[in-house]
Design a protein around this motif. Structure first.
Motif, PDB file in Angstrom:
ATOM      1  N   THR A  56       0.815  -1.208   0.000  1.00  0.00           N
ATOM      2  CA  THR A  56       0.000   0.000   0.000  1.00  0.00           C
ATOM      3  C   THR A  56       0.846   1.255   0.000  1.00  0.00           C
ATOM      4  OG1 THR A  56      -1.555  -1.220   1.332  1.00  0.00           O
ATOM      5  CG2 THR A  56      -1.898   1.120   1.187  1.00  0.00           C
ATOM      6  N   LEU A  57       1.826   1.300   0.923  1.00  0.00           N
ATOM      7  CA  LEU A  57       2.606   2.530   1.048  1.00  0.00           C
ATOM      8  C   LEU A  57       3.465   2.758  -0.182  1.00  0.00           C
ATOM      9  CD1 LEU A  57       3.650   2.407   4.791  1.00  0.00           C
ATOM     10  CD2 LEU A  57       1.645   3.390   3.747  1.00  0.00           C
ATOM     11  N   GLY A  58       4.025   1.680  -0.731  1.00  0.00           N
ATOM     12  CA  GLY A  58       4.817   1.824  -1.946  1.00  0.00           C
ATOM     13  C   GLY A  58       3.978   2.323  -3.109  1.00  0.00           C
ATOM     14  N   SER A  59       2.769   1.765  -3.261  1.00  0.00           N
ATOM     15  CA  SER A  59       1.910   2.210  -4.360  1.00  0.00           C
ATOM     16  C   SER A  59       1.457   3.644  -4.141  1.00  0.00           C
ATOM     17  CB  SER A  59       0.687   1.309  -4.474  1.00  0.00           C
ATOM     18  OG  SER A  59       1.066  -0.020  -4.399  1.00  0.00           O
ATOM     19  N   THR A  60       1.223   4.013  -2.865  1.00  0.00           N
ATOM     20  CA  THR A  60       0.862   5.406  -2.600  1.00  0.00           C
ATOM     21  C   THR A  60       1.997   6.334  -2.999  1.00  0.00           C
ATOM     22  OG1 THR A  60      -0.232   4.509  -0.678  1.00  0.00           O
ATOM     23  CG2 THR A  60      -0.239   6.866  -0.891  1.00  0.00           C
ATOM     24  N   ALA A  61       3.243   5.878  -2.768  1.00  0.00           N
ATOM     25  CA  ALA A  61       4.389   6.696  -3.182  1.00  0.00           C
ATOM     26  C   ALA A  61       4.355   6.911  -4.698  1.00  0.00           C
ATOM     27  CB  ALA A  61       5.689   6.023  -2.774  1.00  0.00           C
ATOM     28  N   VAL A  62       3.993   5.862  -5.447  1.00  0.00           N
ATOM     29  CA  VAL A  62       3.914   6.020  -6.900  1.00  0.00           C
ATOM     30  C   VAL A  62       2.787   6.989  -7.267  1.00  0.00           C
ATOM     31  CG1 VAL A  62       3.566   4.817  -9.064  1.00  0.00           C
ATOM     32  CG2 VAL A  62       4.879   3.759  -7.273  1.00  0.00           C
ATOM     33  N   LEU A  63       1.679   6.927  -6.512  1.00  0.00           N
ATOM     34  CA  LEU A  63       0.594   7.883  -6.774  1.00  0.00           C
ATOM     35  C   LEU A  63       1.078   9.310  -6.530  1.00  0.00           C
ATOM     36  CD1 LEU A  63      -2.585   6.183  -5.280  1.00  0.00           C
ATOM     37  CD2 LEU A  63      -1.865   6.330  -7.637  1.00  0.00           C
ATOM     38  N   PHE A  64       1.899   9.500  -5.479  1.00  0.00           N
ATOM     39  CA  PHE A  64       2.459  10.825  -5.224  1.00  0.00           C
ATOM     40  C   PHE A  64       3.289  11.283  -6.414  1.00  0.00           C
ATOM     41  CE2 PHE A  64       2.591  10.332  -0.317  1.00  0.00           C
ATOM     42  CZ  PHE A  64       1.219  10.383  -0.315  1.00  0.00           C
ATOM     43  N   LEU A  65       4.091  10.357  -6.943  1.00  0.00           N
ATOM     44  CA  LEU A  65       4.916  10.710  -8.099  1.00  0.00           C
ATOM     45  C   LEU A  65       4.025  11.098  -9.277  1.00  0.00           C
ATOM     46  CD1 LEU A  65       7.710   8.000  -8.068  1.00  0.00           C
ATOM     47  CD2 LEU A  65       7.774  10.274  -7.143  1.00  0.00           C
ATOM     48  N   LEU A  66       2.927  10.361  -9.458  1.00  0.00           N
ATOM     49  CA  LEU A  66       2.014  10.676 -10.556  1.00  0.00           C
ATOM     50  C   LEU A  66       1.391  12.051 -10.362  1.00  0.00           C
ATOM     51  CD1 LEU A  66       0.087   7.366 -11.237  1.00  0.00           C
ATOM     52  CD2 LEU A  66       1.655   8.542 -12.742  1.00  0.00           C
ATOM     53  N   ALA A 112      -3.873   8.089   4.182  1.00  0.00           N
ATOM     54  CA  ALA A 112      -5.057   8.616   3.502  1.00  0.00           C
ATOM     55  C   ALA A 112      -5.033  10.139   3.545  1.00  0.00           C
ATOM     56  CB  ALA A 112      -6.319   8.073   4.168  1.00  0.00           C
ATOM     57  N   ALA A 113      -4.674  10.670   4.721  1.00  0.00           N
ATOM     58  CA  ALA A 113      -4.606  12.129   4.833  1.00  0.00           C
ATOM     59  C   ALA A 113      -3.552  12.705   3.901  1.00  0.00           C
ATOM     60  CB  ALA A 113      -4.291  12.515   6.272  1.00  0.00           C
ATOM     61  N   ASN A 114      -2.400  12.019   3.826  1.00  0.00           N
ATOM     62  CA  ASN A 114      -1.332  12.477   2.942  1.00  0.00           C
ATOM     63  C   ASN A 114      -1.779  12.518   1.495  1.00  0.00           C
ATOM     64  OD1 ASN A 114       0.690  13.068   4.589  1.00  0.00           O
ATOM     65  ND2 ASN A 114       1.814  11.166   4.340  1.00  0.00           N
ATOM     66  N   LEU A 115      -2.473  11.461   1.085  1.00  0.00           N
ATOM     67  CA  LEU A 115      -2.918  11.404  -0.309  1.00  0.00           C
ATOM     68  C   LEU A 115      -3.867  12.557  -0.604  1.00  0.00           C
ATOM     69  CD1 LEU A 115      -2.598   9.853  -2.840  1.00  0.00           C
ATOM     70  CD2 LEU A 115      -4.426   8.353  -2.175  1.00  0.00           C
ATOM     71  N   PHE A 162      -4.944  17.670  -3.304  1.00  0.00           N
ATOM     72  CA  PHE A 162      -5.411  19.059  -3.318  1.00  0.00           C
ATOM     73  C   PHE A 162      -4.273  20.003  -3.676  1.00  0.00           C
ATOM     74  CE2 PHE A 162      -8.979  17.472  -0.687  1.00  0.00           C
ATOM     75  CZ  PHE A 162      -9.953  17.806  -1.592  1.00  0.00           C
ATOM     76  N   SER A 163      -3.048  19.607  -3.357  1.00  0.00           N
ATOM     77  CA  SER A 163      -1.932  20.470  -3.740  1.00  0.00           C
ATOM     78  C   SER A 163      -1.759  20.476  -5.251  1.00  0.00           C
ATOM     79  CB  SER A 163      -0.664  20.011  -3.038  1.00  0.00           C
ATOM     80  OG  SER A 163       0.336  19.684  -3.946  1.00  0.00           O
ATOM     81  N   PHE A 165       2.819  19.961   4.183  1.00  0.00           N
ATOM     82  CA  PHE A 165       2.052  19.329   5.259  1.00  0.00           C
ATOM     83  C   PHE A 165       2.243  17.824   5.244  1.00  0.00           C
ATOM     84  CE2 PHE A 165      -0.709  21.638   8.042  1.00  0.00           C
ATOM     85  CZ  PHE A 165      -0.513  22.925   7.618  1.00  0.00           C
ATOM     86  N   SER A 166       2.227  17.236   4.055  1.00  0.00           N
ATOM     87  CA  SER A 166       2.367  15.785   4.020  1.00  0.00           C
ATOM     88  C   SER A 166       3.763  15.369   4.469  1.00  0.00           C
ATOM     89  CB  SER A 166       2.055  15.250   2.636  1.00  0.00           C
ATOM     90  OG  SER A 166       2.944  15.778   1.718  1.00  0.00           O
ATOM     91  N   LEU A 167       4.759  16.217   4.206  1.00  0.00           N
ATOM     92  CA  LEU A 167       6.102  15.898   4.735  1.00  0.00           C
ATOM     93  C   LEU A 167       6.097  15.889   6.253  1.00  0.00           C
ATOM     94  CD1 LEU A 167       8.609  17.782   2.441  1.00  0.00           C
ATOM     95  CD2 LEU A 167       8.378  15.356   2.756  1.00  0.00           C
ATOM     96  N   PHE A 168       5.435  16.906   6.844  1.00  0.00           N
ATOM     97  CA  PHE A 168       5.351  16.939   8.304  1.00  0.00           C
ATOM     98  C   PHE A 168       4.611  15.708   8.825  1.00  0.00           C
ATOM     99  CE2 PHE A 168       5.990  21.670   8.087  1.00  0.00           C
ATOM    100  CZ  PHE A 168       7.210  21.624   8.707  1.00  0.00           C
ATOM    101  N   VAL A 169       3.550  15.310   8.117  1.00  0.00           N
ATOM    102  CA  VAL A 169       2.788  14.142   8.560  1.00  0.00           C
ATOM    103  C   VAL A 169       3.670  12.899   8.536  1.00  0.00           C
ATOM    104  CG1 VAL A 169       0.907  12.599   7.949  1.00  0.00           C
ATOM    105  CG2 VAL A 169       0.546  15.041   7.896  1.00  0.00           C
ATOM    106  N   ILE A 170       4.469  12.738   7.470  1.00  0.00           N
ATOM    107  CA  ILE A 170       5.334  11.557   7.369  1.00  0.00           C
ATOM    108  C   ILE A 170       6.329  11.537   8.522  1.00  0.00           C
ATOM    109  CG2 ILE A 170       7.169  10.531   5.992  1.00  0.00           C
ATOM    110  CD1 ILE A 170       5.682  11.358   3.513  1.00  0.00           C
ATOM    111  N   VAL A 171       6.933  12.693   8.794  1.00  0.00           N
ATOM    112  CA  VAL A 171       7.938  12.754   9.863  1.00  0.00           C
ATOM    113  C   VAL A 171       7.301  12.436  11.209  1.00  0.00           C
ATOM    114  CG1 VAL A 171       9.438  14.310  11.111  1.00  0.00           C
ATOM    115  CG2 VAL A 171       9.440  14.335   8.644  1.00  0.00           C
ATOM    116  N   LEU A 172       6.126  13.050  11.461  1.00  0.00           N
ATOM    117  CA  LEU A 172       5.484  12.823  12.756  1.00  0.00           C
ATOM    118  C   LEU A 172       5.003  11.388  12.869  1.00  0.00           C
ATOM    119  CD1 LEU A 172       3.640  16.162  13.319  1.00  0.00           C
ATOM    120  CD2 LEU A 172       5.757  15.351  14.288  1.00  0.00           C
TER     121      LEU A 172
END
Lengths: 420, 235, 102
Positions: free
Chosen positions: B38-48, C42-45, C50-51, C63-70
């Motif tokens: 899940t987290l890896g695929s979410t990372a790819v979604l971020f890249l997209l 989910a919050a990060n996505l 929205f960004s 914000f999502s960077l802060f969320v990941i760190v926290l």
């Protein structure tokens, strides 16, 4: 034709090539083609030279131990020994122990192999010869490389064996700690160059050995710390606690046999070459020949077949440098005794992390102090900000060229600005 | 059907399948593996979505760090091989039902918004009056070069707000009147006059960044203190 | 051509619901932690979506960077608590930690 030779990455190269042939494609498709080709090249590279490196390891270790090593298969030097080994391993039965967690046990080798091969995505082999010229190159490479640990841990845990579990616990403790100094030391040349893009980092070192990062006083020490941590991250001796065969049978590999076992080895040699290639790009000038010949050729004719040829020669320099580093890793493995797990952790937590923190702070402060005292940001060679970097003009291939140009300008002014 | 759409659907499927497997599985290590997916695929979604730095951070911190830590915890707390702590079937069915209802509610709010079209998102949730919804978002060129703007914003300088680096139309309009090289003004604001911006200078994230750094240090010390070995009183 | 924001938001909704279900049903302490990670993701996505699609701009990514760190910090502390729990109860089953139950 010029755009073909001026491409910043394999993706742009394919885009230009297909446009030339008459099939213009969009950027995402070109990226996909580039990634597939790159991975195919890399897998081809490790089908052949994982064999080559394993053969080299056997010969070198044999010489170190005053033996001959393989001598029979395929001629006097045993050239085909690795091929024979590979055929033997593939023929073996694919065993899954009864107490193992079958799915995880089968998946783990694939995670390891995918992680170590995918880390090649942003590694430049020569100027612009990379799959995708990422702005976050080094960061993403380190991130993908860190996934490999997870496969090893899953392999150890799912085997359902105590030896494997011990190996996995040791591996996770070791890797989580060694990632920190490794990343900190890899950041030192990044701070010097002012960009995370590996291609630009190597480009800024071109033009002679006096420009290489290894001659920067802090990067010099960072190189050795990085190389130590990189050896540890490849699970190579003296840090091979995860498979320590004299105490743990074979550690996380205990229950593996045949093809899956050979996948772990493929991944090990792939990541050995990867960390060596990263060290080459970050510290040893990448594809630079050390005398400035290639750089002056490329300055004279930035686009066209001559520069393309210069890049191809640069590729050879890169491969030689990285292979020498791999041989050093082999040499270290067969000459140093293995550390105990507490010594491994002490080395990292008590020595390497403080040292790398100091080196990082030093790299940041160095140009400032030097500029205040002498008005120049380096002692040997040109300051990074004054080096001539030819921004590529990839006409007709999106506006990537313009982006690189503006970034390099930021880099240049950044170093100058810090000198004021 | 471009490559981007195909990649999106592939990784969207992997993300959802992994998440459902995390919720459904009883074996902790399998849950960890699904979480990796899940987290890896979410990372790819971020890249997209053009957030390459966040995607790489996700891989490095979450998958390479946090998950290894979790699996480490699983191994340290297991009493036997592959221990399963099962929840009762009634609980599982009940929570599954509630989950489906919950998903229906959330999804219906998502679909209730008109995302494109004449009266689309730009009139409903756009914050700035001057901004178009899709074009005004970050990284409109899909280049995914977010490292520099993010680094600047942590140093209290907003590349997209203050310097208009990522709004090509407006910056080109400005360069007609005064030749402003973006890179120079980024690093040496004292030398080149900063470009005129319609909004007052934003503050960036220097203070939150420092707070998070101190917070991480405190957490490090606290976690080490909590997890230290103690002699058990009952032995 | 890019997928519309509602698709990303739907994925985020699936992640969120799975995380909540995971938190409520699991009795394994580390399983609950994994549920928390899903919810944070989910919050990060949502932030990143929205960004990309609204004038939120860079703020979402920061914000999502802060969320990941926290989240990493939270996982470290929660894991330390879980190890302490295991030391005291010899199990990681959170239903057994009911000493304060009246």
């Amino acid at each position: 034709m010029d755009t073909l030779f001026a491409a910043n990455s394999l993706a742009e190269f394919f885009q230009a090539l297909l446009a030339l042939v008459g099939f213009p494609v969009s950027a995402p498709i070109a990226h996909v083609i580039a990634v597939v080709t790159h991975v195919a090249l890399v897998v081809g590279w490790f089908g052949l030279p994982a064999g080559l490196f394993i053969w080299a390891e056997r010969k070198i270790s044999a010489r170190i131990q005053d033996r001959l090593g393989p001598t029979r298969v395929g001629g006097k030097f045993g050239w085909l020994q690795s091929l024979a080994d590979g055929v033997k391993l593939i023929q073996k039965e694919d065993l899954v122990p009864k107490d193992a967690d079958g799915l995880m046990f089968r998946m783990a080798p694939y995670i390891v192999v995918v992680a170590s091969l995918a880390a090649y995505l942003a590694l430049p082999f020569s100027d612009g010869w990379t799959a995708v010229a990422l702005d976050t190159g080094l960061f993403l490479t380190l991130a993908v490389l860190s996934l490999e640990v997870l496969g090893v841990i899953l392999a150890g845990y799912s085997s359902g064996s105590k030896w494997a579990l011990f190996g996995a616990i040791r591996e996770s403790a070791q890797m989580v700690s060694y990632e920190i100094p490794m990343a900190l030391c890899a950041l030192c040349p990044i701070v010097t160059a002012g960009t995370l893009n590996l291609n630009e980092v190597a480009l800024l070192q071109s033009g002679g050995v006096w420009n290489w990062n290894i001659l920067h006083p802090f990067n010099f020490f960072a190189f050795f710390v990085y190389f130590t941590c990189a050896t540890a991250s490849c699970k190579r001796a003296p840090f091979d606690l995860a498979e320590a065969e004299s105490e743990l049978v074979a550690g996380f590999l205990t229950e593996y046999s045949g093809f899956r076992w050979s996948l772990f080895f493929l991944a090990e040699y792939a990541s050995m070459f990867l960390v060596s290639g990263l060290a080459t790009v970050l510290f040893l000038g990448g594809w630079d020949d050390g005398l400035g010949v290639l750089a002056s050729i490329k300055t004279a004719s930035p686009n066209g077949a001559v520069s393309f040829l210069a890049n191809a020669i640069g590729l050879l320099f890169f491969l030689v440098k990285a292979s020498v580093l791999v041989c050093v890793q082999i040499w270290v493995r067969w000459t140093l005794p293995r550390l105990r797990i507490d010594q491994v952790m002490t080395t990292c937590l008590k020595y390497l992390i403080p040292i790398s923190c100091f080196l990082f702070a030093g790299t940041v402060a160095y140009p400032l102090v030097l500029a205040t005292m002498s008005g120049k940001t380096s002692i040997i060679g040109q300051p990074a900000g004054e080096r001539l970097v030819q921004p590529k003009k990839a006409a007709g291939v999106s506006n990537a060229g313009a982006t690189t140009e503006s970034h390099l300008r930021i880099t240049a002014t950044g170093t100058e600005g810090s000198g004021r | 059907m471009t490559a981007e759409i195909i990649l999106f659907w592939l990784f969207a499927f992997l993300t959802c399948a992994g998440a459902i497997m995390v919720a459904a599985s009883q074996n902790v290590v399998r849950m960890a593996f699904s979480l990796v997916l899940t987290l890896g695929s979410t990372a790819v979604l971020f890249l997209l979505l053009g957030a390459d730095f966040v995607g790489a951070t996700q891989l490095l911190v979450y998958v390479g760090g946090t998950l290894v830590l979790l699996v480490f915890g699983v191994m340290l707390t297991a009493t036997g091989p592959f221990t399963r702590i099962k929840s009762s079937p009634a609980d599982a069915i009940l929570s599954g039902l509630i989950g489906v209802v919950f998903l229906f509610i959330v999804a219906s709010t998502v679909t209730a918004v008109n995302w494109d079209g004449e009266n689309g998102i730009d009139q409903k949730i756009a914050m700035g009056a001057h901004a178009k919804a899709v074009e005004g978002g970050f990284n409109p060129t899909q280049q995914g070069n977010t490292t520099r703007p993010l680094g600047l914003s942590f140093l209290s300088l907003r590349a997209d707000r203050d310097l208009k680096l990522d709004l090509p139309k407006e910056s080109s309009a400005e360069t007609n009147t005064a030749p402003v090289v973006p890179g120079v003004s980024v690093v040496m604001p004292g030398v080149m006059p900063p470009p005129k911006s319609p909004v007052p200078l934003s503050t960036g994230y220097l203070l939150p960044f420092e707070i998070v750094s101190v917070h991480l240090l405190v957490v490090l010390v606290g976690a080490a203190y909590l997890a230290r070995t103690k002699r058990r009183a009952t032995t | 051509m890019q997928p519309t924001p509602d698709k990303f938001l739907f994925i985020s909704a699936v992640l969120f619901v799975c995380g909540v279900v995971c938190m409520t049903t699991k009795r394994n302490g580390i399983g609950i932690l994994m549920g928390v990670e899903l919810v944070l993701n989910a919050a990060n996505l949502n932030f990143i979506t929205f960004s990309r699609f609204t004038p939120l701009g860079l703020d979402g990514q920061v914000f999502s960077l802060f969320v990941i760190v926290l989240a990493a910090a939270e996982a470290a502390v929660a894991l330390a608590i879980a190890l302490n729990f295991y030391n005291n109860h010899l199990t990681i089953d959170v239903d057994r930690g009911d000493e304060l139950h009246g």
